[in-house]
Design a protein around this motif. Structure first.
Motif, PDB file in Angstrom:
ATOM      1  N   LYS A 146       0.841  -1.190   0.000  1.00 56.05           N
ATOM      2  CA  LYS A 146       0.000   0.000   0.000  1.00 56.05           C
ATOM      3  C   LYS A 146       0.881   1.247   0.000  1.00 56.05           C
ATOM      4  O   LYS A 146       1.891   1.297   0.682  1.00 56.05           O
ATOM      5  N   THR A 147       0.469   2.246  -0.753  1.00 56.89           N
ATOM      6  CA  THR A 147       1.235   3.488  -0.834  1.00 56.89           C
ATOM      7  C   THR A 147       0.690   4.495   0.171  1.00 56.89           C
ATOM      8  O   THR A 147      -0.234   4.204   0.933  1.00 56.89           O
ATOM      9  N   TYR A 148       1.287   5.705   0.133  1.00 55.02           N
ATOM     10  CA  TYR A 148       0.819   6.778   1.001  1.00 55.02           C
ATOM     11  C   TYR A 148      -0.240   7.638   0.304  1.00 55.02           C
ATOM     12  O   TYR A 148      -0.372   8.830   0.566  1.00 55.02           O
ATOM     13  N   GLY A 149      -0.966   7.017  -0.620  1.00 55.20           N
ATOM     14  CA  GLY A 149      -2.112   7.665  -1.244  1.00 55.20           C
ATOM     15  C   GLY A 149      -1.778   8.894  -2.051  1.00 55.20           C
ATOM     16  O   GLY A 149      -1.028   8.843  -3.023  1.00 55.20           O
ATOM     17  N   LYS A 150      -2.328  10.033  -1.655  1.00 55.43           N
ATOM     18  CA  LYS A 150      -2.223  11.262  -2.431  1.00 55.43           C
ATOM     19  C   LYS A 150      -0.792  11.774  -2.564  1.00 55.43           C
ATOM     20  O   LYS A 150      -0.526  12.659  -3.378  1.00 55.43           O
ATOM     21  N   ASN A 151       0.113  11.233  -1.770  1.00 59.30           N
ATOM     22  CA  ASN A 151       1.519  11.624  -1.904  1.00 59.30           C
ATOM     23  C   ASN A 151       2.212  10.875  -3.042  1.00 59.30           C
ATOM     24  O   ASN A 151       3.365  11.147  -3.352  1.00 59.30           O
ATOM     25  N   SER A 152       1.508   9.910  -3.639  1.00 60.89           N
ATOM     26  CA  SER A 152       2.082   9.111  -4.723  1.00 60.89           C
ATOM     27  C   SER A 152       1.306   9.391  -6.007  1.00 60.89           C
ATOM     28  O   SER A 152       0.234   8.834  -6.237  1.00 60.89           O
ATOM     29  N   LYS A 153       1.848  10.258  -6.842  1.00 63.83           N
ATOM     30  CA  LYS A 153       1.173  10.644  -8.082  1.00 63.83           C
ATOM     31  C   LYS A 153       2.092  10.394  -9.266  1.00 63.83           C
ATOM     32  O   LYS A 153       3.289  10.656  -9.197  1.00 63.83           O
ATOM     33  N   ILE A 154       1.512   9.884 -10.365  1.00 63.22           N
ATOM     34  CA  ILE A 154       2.298   9.621 -11.572  1.00 63.22           C
ATOM     35  C   ILE A 154       1.576  10.182 -12.792  1.00 63.22           C
ATOM     36  O   ILE A 154       0.384  10.508 -12.747  1.00 63.22           O
ATOM     37  N   THR A 155       2.318  10.272 -13.900  1.00 67.23           N
ATOM     38  CA  THR A 155       1.760  10.702 -15.184  1.00 67.23           C
ATOM     39  C   THR A 155       2.093   9.639 -16.218  1.00 67.23           C
ATOM     40  O   THR A 155       3.245   9.193 -16.314  1.00 67.23           O
ATOM     41  N   ALA A 156       1.098   9.210 -16.985  1.00 65.45           N
ATOM     42  CA  ALA A 156       1.319   8.198 -18.022  1.00 65.45           C
ATOM     43  C   ALA A 156       2.142   8.800 -19.152  1.00 65.45           C
ATOM     44  O   ALA A 156       1.867   9.907 -19.615  1.00 65.45           O
ATOM     45  N   THR A 157       3.160   8.071 -19.599  1.00 62.27           N
ATOM     46  CA  THR A 157       4.032   8.582 -20.666  1.00 62.27           C
ATOM     47  C   THR A 157       3.601   8.101 -22.048  1.00 62.27           C
ATOM     48  O   THR A 157       4.178   8.509 -23.052  1.00 62.27           O
ATOM     49  N   LYS A 158       2.595   7.227 -22.089  1.00 66.33           N
ATOM     50  CA  LYS A 158       2.068   6.783 -23.380  1.00 66.33           C
ATOM     51  C   LYS A 158       0.651   6.248 -23.184  1.00 66.33           C
ATOM     52  O   LYS A 158       0.244   5.934 -22.064  1.00 66.33           O
ATOM     53  N   THR A 159      -0.080   6.169 -24.278  1.00 68.50           N
ATOM     54  CA  THR A 159      -1.447   5.650 -24.230  1.00 68.50           C
ATOM     55  C   THR A 159      -1.407   4.130 -24.306  1.00 68.50           C
ATOM     56  O   THR A 159      -0.737   3.554 -25.169  1.00 68.50           O
ATOM     57  N   MET A 160      -2.123   3.492 -23.399  1.00 68.73           N
ATOM     58  CA  MET A 160      -2.124   2.032 -23.356  1.00 68.73           C
ATOM     59  C   MET A 160      -3.319   1.562 -22.542  1.00 68.73           C
ATOM     60  O   MET A 160      -4.018   2.362 -21.914  1.00 68.73           O
ATOM     61  N   TYR A 161      -3.569   0.264 -22.556  1.00 75.22           N
ATOM     62  CA  TYR A 161      -4.651  -0.312 -21.774  1.00 75.22           C
ATOM     63  C   TYR A 161      -4.141  -0.721 -20.392  1.00 75.22           C
ATOM     64  O   TYR A 161      -3.026  -1.221 -20.248  1.00 75.22           O
ATOM     65  N   PHE A 162      -4.984  -0.501 -19.398  1.00 74.59           N
ATOM     66  CA  PHE A 162      -4.670  -1.014 -18.070  1.00 74.59           C
ATOM     67  C   PHE A 162      -4.766  -2.541 -18.096  1.00 74.59           C
ATOM     68  O   PHE A 162      -5.443  -3.124 -18.950  1.00 74.59           O
ATOM     69  N   VAL A 163      -4.081  -3.182 -17.162  1.00 76.35           N
ATOM     70  CA  VAL A 163      -4.192  -4.633 -17.023  1.00 76.35           C
ATOM     71  C   VAL A 163      -4.843  -4.939 -15.681  1.00 76.35           C
ATOM     72  O   VAL A 163      -4.914  -4.079 -14.796  1.00 76.35           O
ATOM     73  N   ASP A 164      -5.303  -6.186 -15.546  1.00 81.60           N
ATOM     74  CA  ASP A 164      -5.891  -6.577 -14.265  1.00 81.60           C
ATOM     75  C   ASP A 164      -4.800  -7.119 -13.341  1.00 81.60           C
ATOM     76  O   ASP A 164      -3.609  -7.065 -13.664  1.00 81.60           O
ATOM     77  N   ALA A 165      -5.199  -7.662 -12.204  1.00 76.35           N
ATOM     78  CA  ALA A 165      -4.240  -8.132 -11.199  1.00 76.35           C
ATOM     79  C   ALA A 165      -3.387  -9.291 -11.694  1.00 76.35           C
ATOM     80  O   ALA A 165      -2.327  -9.574 -11.121  1.00 76.35           O
ATOM     81  N   ASN A 166      -3.825  -9.953 -12.783  1.00 82.39           N
ATOM     82  CA  ASN A 166      -3.065 -11.075 -13.333  1.00 82.39           C
ATOM     83  C   ASN A 166      -2.246 -10.689 -14.555  1.00 82.39           C
ATOM     84  O   ASN A 166      -1.631 -11.543 -15.194  1.00 82.39           O
ATOM     85  N   GLY A 167      -2.281  -9.392 -14.910  1.00 77.27           N
ATOM     86  CA  GLY A 167      -1.502  -8.924 -16.052  1.00 77.27           C
ATOM     87  C   GLY A 167      -2.234  -8.997 -17.380  1.00 77.27           C
ATOM     88  O   GLY A 167      -1.632  -8.755 -18.429  1.00 77.27           O
ATOM     89  N   LYS A 168      -3.543  -9.310 -17.357  1.00 77.84           N
ATOM     90  CA  LYS A 168      -4.317  -9.391 -18.597  1.00 77.84           C
ATOM     91  C   LYS A 168      -4.902  -8.024 -18.945  1.00 77.84           C
ATOM     92  O   LYS A 168      -5.356  -7.291 -18.076  1.00 77.84           O
ATOM     93  N   LYS A 169      -4.893  -7.700 -20.238  1.00 80.15           N
ATOM     94  CA  LYS A 169      -5.362  -6.396 -20.706  1.00 80.15           C
ATOM     95  C   LYS A 169      -6.857  -6.227 -20.450  1.00 80.15           C
ATOM     96  O   LYS A 169      -7.648  -7.143 -20.649  1.00 80.15           O
ATOM     97  N   THR A 170      -7.216  -5.014 -19.981  1.00 85.10           N
ATOM     98  CA  THR A 170      -8.626  -4.690 -19.753  1.00 85.10           C
ATOM     99  C   THR A 170      -9.113  -3.761 -20.860  1.00 85.10           C
ATOM    100  O   THR A 170      -8.354  -3.379 -21.754  1.00 85.10           O
ATOM    101  N   SER A 171     -10.360  -3.373 -20.775  1.00 84.48           N
ATOM    102  CA  SER A 171     -10.934  -2.472 -21.784  1.00 84.48           C
ATOM    103  C   SER A 171     -10.721  -1.004 -21.430  1.00 84.48           C
ATOM    104  O   SER A 171     -11.017  -0.119 -22.231  1.00 84.48           O
ATOM    105  N   LYS A 172     -10.172  -0.742 -20.246  1.00 86.80           N
ATOM    106  CA  LYS A 172      -9.970   0.641 -19.802  1.00 86.80           C
ATOM    107  C   LYS A 172      -8.622   1.146 -20.290  1.00 86.80           C
ATOM    108  O   LYS A 172      -7.609   0.465 -20.180  1.00 86.80           O
ATOM    109  N   LYS A 173      -8.600   2.378 -20.825  1.00 93.30           N
ATOM    110  CA  LYS A 173      -7.384   2.950 -21.385  1.00 93.30           C
ATOM    111  C   LYS A 173      -6.738   3.957 -20.441  1.00 93.30           C
ATOM    112  O   LYS A 173      -7.418   4.689 -19.729  1.00 93.30           O
TER     113      LYS A 173
END
Length: 223
Positions: A39-66
């Motif tokens: 677990k992270t420290y929540g709002k203190n941990s922010k990132i920016t995506a460097t490319k467009t891609m699909y999120f994966v699920d907990a097993n590493g499989k591609k989801t429909s969410k971009k």
């Protein structure tokens, strides 16, 4: 009929002897341990995506969410999927994005250390606190007494070669000698018995009365 029956039994036995024996092999599946989720420290941990891609699920499989390039996300979870570090953008761990496709800093805790993951360089650095011990050395100075006593009890006949003052045992001018102030000055050619010598603060003295009254050795001589 009896002969035919015997032949039939032999044929069946022969067929049974020629039939192959089939063995069944059972493979035991190896148990797979689930990856540790931090677990992270929540709002203190922010990132920016460097490319467009699909999120994966907990097993590493591609989801429909971009995840879109430049999109900003708060990271709530961190774990390894197939040997690579992934960030979870929801507390339920439904959507994950590879750390290599992000930039920013994510802080998460383990039992022993607090780690900070830098998405841009993909390095985790451990925060360690070091305590500096400052030691103070005390040096003691040895003071040597400048007063040395060399006492001779045998009287030595002495004479003053010039008028000289009488001093006390500390090398200070005596206020009185023989009960009077006028005797604190010993006149020239005055004869007396020296009762030993003593060095006070680097100056040699001749004793008039040991440990009480003295005159400077440079002002007197033996007679």
């Amino acid at each position: 009929m009896k002969l035919s029956h015997k032949l039939a039994m032999v044929s069946v036995a022969a067929l049974m002897g020629m039939s192959p024996v089939v063995g069944v092999a059972v493979n035991n599946a190896n148990a797979v341990q689930a990856a540790t989720v931090y677990k992270t420290y929540g709002k203190n941990s922010k990132i920016t995506a460097t490319k467009t891609m699909y999120f994966v699920d907990a097993n590493g499989k591609k989801t429909s969410k971009k995840a879109y390039e430049g999109g900003k996300y708060i990271i709530w979870l961190v774990k390894k999927i197939n040997g690579k570090t992934y960030y979870g953008i929801q507390t339920d761990g439904k959507y994950w994005i590879p750390a290599s496709a992000t930039k920013g800093k994510v802080s998460y805790s383990t039992k022993k250390t607090t780690k900070k993951a830098d998405s841009a360089s993909k390095k985790a650095t451990k925060k360690t606190t070091s305590s500096k011990k400052s030691t103070t050395k005390k040096t003691s100075k040895k003071t040597t007494s400048s007063t040395k006593k060399v006492t001779s009890l045998k009287p030595v006949k002495m004479v003053a070669i010039r008028a000289t003052r009488v001093y006390d045992q500390n090398g200070k001018l005596a206020k009185t000698y023989k009960g009077s102030k006028k005797y604190t000055i010993l006149g020239k050619n005055v004869k007396f018995d020296g009762l030993g010598t003593k060095t006070i603060k680097g100056v040699k003295y001749v004793a008039l009365e040991p440990n009480r009254f003295y005159v400077k050795a440079s002002d007197v001589k033996e007679r």
